[in-house]
Design an enzyme around this catalytic site. Sequence first.
Site, PDB file in Angstrom:
ATOM      1  N   LYS A 116       0.667  -1.083  -0.220  1.00 45.92           N
ATOM      2  CA  LYS A 116       0.015  -0.195   0.039  1.00 45.92           C
ATOM      3  C   LYS A 116       1.032   1.414   0.169  1.00 45.92           C
ATOM      4  CE  LYS A 116      -4.118  -1.830   2.255  1.00 45.92           C
ATOM      5  NZ  LYS A 116      -4.783  -1.711   3.558  1.00 45.92           N
ATOM      6  N   LYS A 199      -5.650 -11.520  -6.455  1.00 49.95           N
ATOM      7  CA  LYS A 199      -6.793 -11.565  -5.701  1.00 49.95           C
ATOM      8  C   LYS A 199      -7.890 -10.685  -6.170  1.00 49.95           C
ATOM      9  CE  LYS A 199      -5.711  -8.391  -1.768  1.00 49.95           C
ATOM     10  NZ  LYS A 199      -5.537  -8.249  -0.472  1.00 49.95           N
ATOM     11  N   LYS A 202     -11.022  -4.528  -4.055  1.00 54.65           N
ATOM     12  CA  LYS A 202     -11.810  -3.336  -4.068  1.00 54.65           C
ATOM     13  C   LYS A 202     -11.197  -2.410  -4.985  1.00 54.65           C
ATOM     14  CE  LYS A 202     -11.030  -2.202   0.512  1.00 54.65           C
ATOM     15  NZ  LYS A 202     -11.037  -3.155   1.521  1.00 54.65           N
TER      16      LYS A 202
HETATM   17  P1  TYM Z   1     -10.840  -6.477   4.579  1.00 55.08           P
HETATM   18  O1  TYM Z   1     -11.779  -5.641   5.047  1.00 55.08           O
HETATM   19  O2  TYM Z   1      -9.901  -6.255   3.565  1.00 55.08           O
HETATM   20  O3  TYM Z   1     -11.215  -7.680   4.140  1.00 55.08           O
HETATM   21  C1  TYM Z   1     -12.367  -8.466   4.871  1.00 55.08           C
HETATM   22  C2  TYM Z   1     -11.996 -10.114   4.898  1.00 55.08           C
HETATM   23  O4  TYM Z   1     -12.230 -10.466   3.605  1.00 55.08           O
HETATM   24  C3  TYM Z   1     -11.129 -11.134   3.169  1.00 55.08           C
HETATM   25  N1  TYM Z   1     -10.966 -11.174   1.646  1.00 55.08           N
HETATM   26  C4  TYM Z   1     -10.714 -12.263   0.794  1.00 55.08           C
HETATM   27  N2  TYM Z   1     -10.696 -13.289   0.989  1.00 55.08           N
HETATM   28  C5  TYM Z   1     -10.548 -14.248  -0.157  1.00 55.08           C
HETATM   29  N3  TYM Z   1     -10.356 -13.803  -1.261  1.00 55.08           N
HETATM   30  C6  TYM Z   1     -10.052 -12.527  -1.504  1.00 55.08           C
HETATM   31  N4  TYM Z   1     -10.042 -11.961  -2.901  1.00 55.08           N
HETATM   32  C7  TYM Z   1     -10.272 -11.640  -0.616  1.00 55.08           C
HETATM   33  N5  TYM Z   1     -10.300 -10.305  -0.313  1.00 55.08           N
HETATM   34  C8  TYM Z   1     -10.596  -9.989   1.009  1.00 55.08           C
HETATM   35  C9  TYM Z   1      -9.819 -10.553   3.956  1.00 55.08           C
HETATM   36  O5  TYM Z   1      -8.874 -11.733   4.006  1.00 55.08           O
HETATM   37  C10 TYM Z   1     -10.667 -10.469   5.203  1.00 55.08           C
HETATM   38  O6  TYM Z   1     -10.633 -11.548   6.106  1.00 55.08           O
HETATM   39  N6  TYM Z   1      -7.210  -6.280   8.223  1.00 55.08           N
HETATM   40  C11 TYM Z   1      -8.506  -6.693   7.772  1.00 55.08           C
HETATM   41  C12 TYM Z   1      -9.664  -6.192   8.897  1.00 55.08           C
HETATM   42  C13 TYM Z   1      -9.424  -6.475  10.236  1.00 55.08           C
HETATM   43  C14 TYM Z   1      -9.358  -7.850  11.142  1.00 55.08           C
HETATM   44  C15 TYM Z   1      -9.074  -7.422  12.457  1.00 55.08           C
HETATM   45  C16 TYM Z   1      -9.753  -9.092  10.576  1.00 55.08           C
HETATM   46  C17 TYM Z   1      -9.121  -5.353  11.340  1.00 55.08           C
HETATM   47  N7  TYM Z   1      -9.151  -5.992  12.422  1.00 55.08           N
HETATM   48  C18 TYM Z   1      -9.233  -8.353  13.352  1.00 55.08           C
HETATM   49  C19 TYM Z   1      -9.404  -9.995  11.383  1.00 55.08           C
HETATM   50  C20 TYM Z   1      -9.392  -9.623  12.715  1.00 55.08           C
HETATM   51  C21 TYM Z   1      -8.772  -6.139   6.541  1.00 55.08           C
HETATM   52  O7  TYM Z   1      -8.493  -5.272   5.935  1.00 55.08           O
HETATM   53  O8  TYM Z   1      -9.727  -6.891   5.873  1.00 55.08           O
END
Ligand code: TYM
Length: 337
Positions: A116, A199, A202
């Site tokens: 990022k 992957k 968004k």
């Molecule tokens: P975020 O908001 O980017 O994504 C939410 C969840 O979706 C999963 N994900 C995917 N899984 C499979 N294939 C894909 N192409 C794909 N794109 C997204 C992500 O792995 C995620 O599980 N940092 C985290 C949010 C967070 C969090 C936490 C997660 C903050 N605190 C504590 C677990 C525990 C995030 O940005 O997810």
Amino acid sequence: MASDRPRVLSGIQPTSGSFHLGNYLGAVRQWVALQESHDAFYMVVDLHALTIHPDPKELRARTRLAVAQLLAAGLDPERCTLFVQSHVPEHTQLAWIMNCLTGFGEAARMTQFKDKSAKQGADRTSVGLFAYPILQVADILLYQANEVPVGEDQRQHIELTRDLAERFNGRYGDTFTVPAPYILKETAKIYDLQEPSIKMSKSASAPKGLVNLLDEPKATAKKVKSAVTDTDTVVRYDLVDKPGVSNLLTIYSTLTGAGIGELEQRYEGKGYGALKTDLAEIVVDFVTPFRERTQQYLDDPETLDSILAKGAEKARAVAAETLSQAYDKVGLLPAKH
Ligand code: TYM
């Protein structure tokens, strides 16, 4: 009460106008299943979203929208604790303690941060983005979570969480549960429909590769039908040589419950066209009621707010207990009331 069950915790960012298929298949779908067997805590991580400087009005609206989508996906506030991260101030309080325990180099090695910050350039990269994974560590440790259901891209952050929990426990005595990632192999990484080597995300370069759950179903059907495959015609699961077809098979299999082998047989000799046409219909049948349910929750903000108020109260009870233990262990003088 579900307190004798193992605990899971996870979060999702409110940074988009819709969840995408990767979010749903990689994470949220597992959240829904785990609320039946686990003491489950799920949150919308609005503090994490601040790292990309969202418009304030939009952030507020998208936080509500994220909650509505989680409910539409099947989270049940009677079966899980659903809340907004900023409603529980203990997250940032524990994050400070974790910041002080993390090496600068250790944080700098986080690949999501590296990607990022490289994209944004140094001037637009905030200290918040650098500390992002450490806030995530606090999110998880506050709830003494045993498992964290996420997609593959979050694995490194869970590893960091384990390292910091062990470091804290080693230095100050047993305080935190060391959590394990809960990542389903089949859906750990859903790929972009146009560029099946990366992957689904968004921030996709071509919008055609990204399936947003709240998009017009017709537009979504079109995207599925024009997914990139290969010059061969055989429907076979092979991530190396046929990443596009394999991704379609994963999506098909997860949404319908049909096994991959079964699908390979069903489409033998039929080619990619038939597979895509059927999958387009399956995806449309999934997103159409999802959109309707999301809208129903959005139309009733009072119910939404009351779900979140109850969720925050339940979450705070757990978080406050853990934080006070951590404060005590590191030697902060308790305030007398
Ligand atoms: P975020 O908001 O980017 O994504 C939410 C969840 O979706 C999963 N994900 C995917 N899984 C499979 N294939 C894909 N192409 C794909 N794109 C997204 C992500 O792995 C995620 O599980 N940092 C985290 C949010 C967070 C969090 C936490 C997660 C903050 N605190 C504590 C677990 C525990 C995030 O940005 O997810």
